[in-house]
Design an enzyme around this catalytic site. Structure first.
Site, short mmCIF file in Angstrom:
data_model
loop_
_atom_site.label_atom_id
_atom_site.label_comp_id
_atom_site.label_asym_id
_atom_site.label_seq_id
_atom_site.Cartn_x
_atom_site.Cartn_y
_atom_site.Cartn_z
N TYR A 1 -0.39 14.23 20.54
CA TYR A 1 0.95 14.78 20.72
C TYR A 1 1.57 15.01 19.36
CZ TYR A 1 5.83 15.16 22.26
OH TYR A 1 7.12 15.59 22.48
N ASP B 1 -1.23 14.14 11.35
CA ASP B 1 0.08 13.82 11.90
C ASP B 1 0.19 12.29 11.89
OD1 ASP B 1 2.23 13.12 13.45
OD2 ASP B 1 1.84 14.59 15.02
N LYS C 1 9.39 8.73 12.22
CA LYS C 1 9.61 7.37 12.72
C LYS C 1 9.97 6.37 11.62
CE LYS C 1 6.99 8.12 16.98
NZ LYS C 1 7.89 8.08 18.12
#
Ligand code: HOZ
Length: 439
Positions: free
Chosen positions: A153, A248, A276
């Site tokens: 994702y 990622d 994050k």
């Protein structure tokens, strides 16, 4: 599923009434799908506050939190030093739309751990960062096609919503309506941990692939580490095909190691996406890599990307203080050790009860899959018993432990999860397993 749920002994009245109202103003009651508990059933609790390793809901129930805002809170909730630094930054102004030193300080801090980001660009979310990194890769290579892995994702940008993990996997959605076929036609899906599959794709599209993007340790199909040699082969293949390799590391950055997955496995990607933890809980994303590639970005080069809130000084400060404290000697190692012992002992308890499980762990993130077979990719992850996961989730929540409300997400640990917190979690698990859960 909700109907089969045991009636809670906790009081959730206030959460219930807030949920009723939230459903009137938000689709599905939430502002991000996995928060809705749709795949585990029941009603989400509403949070009043977080303190260290704990969440406290509006009815006063306390939970050991292994979601941690889906990863960013590596120091736990409301870490005093971070709160203080953020308050001081906020008192100087919320944002200016003009450069501040805080941006450079955070960039330098990130480089001290992950030197492959010779230059970077701050944005406000992981979605924005991956979307921009893809545009840059296309602009740099002059090619259109990208390869992404089944079950990885990378946020909800159109071209990356093909066979995605996280909420898309949680809700078992097909590729999203609203994404034009013409857009996903430029995205080719490969199987994670399968280098032969990639070789076949490259052979089919010689000279056309701009980039391969992946989570080097997948975190959005549950946690799935790369097989030995996979990332090495991927690095070699992308280099020989003249396309960019994009890691990622929104999830893995400052989670699988302070140096990210690239440091842990010794593989240097061309571009890295972060998010994050680098915002310490405030909205920050970043992408960066070799200067020669980043030079293609406006205003230096022709590839355009911009943002009013990019590099926001309050968010930069939260990220900087978080990374400073996380990088202090022994902090990260202790977090890893605690998660290892939690996983080991939890595994023992499950084994004693004859429950089939697989535990995948990398640094400070982990995932328990309820299945007999090892989980190496999304196909394997989908074989795990999600009905049992839902029962486990609710039973543990009843005992004051909050895992992600989805099998296809990671559990995170923070500096605030001390040995007492780990013991409390294991006690809760023991109680739940002694009572019994139907498999
Ligand atoms: N995609 C995020 C988890 N991997 C969801 C974040 C949220 O719902 O807050």
């Amino acid at each position: 599923m909700a109907a089969a749920m045991k009636v809670s002994s906790m009081n959730h009245d206030h959460s219930q009434s807030l949920w009723t109202e939230a459903r009137e103003v938000f689709p599905g009651g939430v502002n991000s799908p996995v928060r809705s508990f749709k795949s585990v059933g029941g009603t989400p609790f509403f949070v009043k506050e977080g303190k260290g390793a704990f969440l406290i809901d509006v009815d006063g129930n306390q939970y050991v939190d292994y979601v941690l805002s889906w990863g960013p809170l590596a120091l736990g909730h409301a870490c005093e030093e971070v709160v203080q630094a953020v308050c001081e930054a906020a008192a100087r102004g919320f944002g200016f739309g003009a450069p501040t030193e805080a941006e450079t300080l955070l960039a330098r801090k990130i480089q001290s751990f992950i030197p492959s980001l010779e230059q970077m660009r701050f944005v406000s979310s992981g979605t924005e960062a991956t979307m921009s990194a893809i545009r840059l890769a296309r602009g740099y290579t002059g090619r259109d096609l990208i390869i992404k892995m089944d079950g990885c994702y990378h946020g909800h940008a159109d071209g990356l919503l093909a066979k995605a993990g996280s909420g898309v996997a949680t809700l078992a959605l097909p590729d999203s309506p609203g994404v034009p076929e013409a857009v996903t036609a430029s995205t080719i899906i490969a199987a994670f941990n399968n280098i032969e599959n990639l070789r076949e794709i490259f052979a089919r599209y010689p000279g056309e692939i701009a980039a391969v993007i992946l989570e080097p340790v997948a975190g959005n199909m549950g946690v799935v580490p790369p097989e030995p040699g996979y990332l090495e082969a991927l690095r070699q293949l992308t280099r020989s095909e003249g396309c960019l390799l994009i890691f990622d590391e929104v999830m893995t950055g400052f989670r699988v190691a302070l140096e990210g997955a690239q440091g842990l496995f010794g593989i240097t990607p061309d571009l890295t996406v972060l998010g994050k933890v680098i915002g310490g809980g405030l909205p920050v994303g970043a992408y960066g890599g070799r200067k020669a590639i980043m030079d293609h970005l406006a205003p230096q080069g022709p590839v355009y990307q911009a943002g009013t809130l990019s590099g926001n000084p309050v968010a930069m400060t939260a990220g900087l203080k978080t990374l400073e404290l996380l990088g202090e000697s022994g902090v990260f190692e202790k977090m890893c050790d605690r998660l290892t012992s939690l996983c080991t002992e939890l595994g023992e308890l499950l084994k004693q009860k004859g429950i089939s499980y697989q535990q995948n762990r990398a640094g400070t993130m982990a995932c328990t899959f309820f299945t007999e077979e090892p989980v190496r990719n999304y196909e394997d992850a989908k074989k795990s018993n999600t009905t049992f996961y839902a029962r486990w989730f609710h039973a543990m929540m009843e005992e004051g432990v909050y895992w992600a409300p989805s099998q296809f997400e990671a559990a995170f640990i923070s500096k605030a999860h001390d040995t007492t917190v780990i013991e409390r979690t294991l006690d809760a698990a023991e109680k739940v397993l002694s009572r019994g859960l139907d498999v």
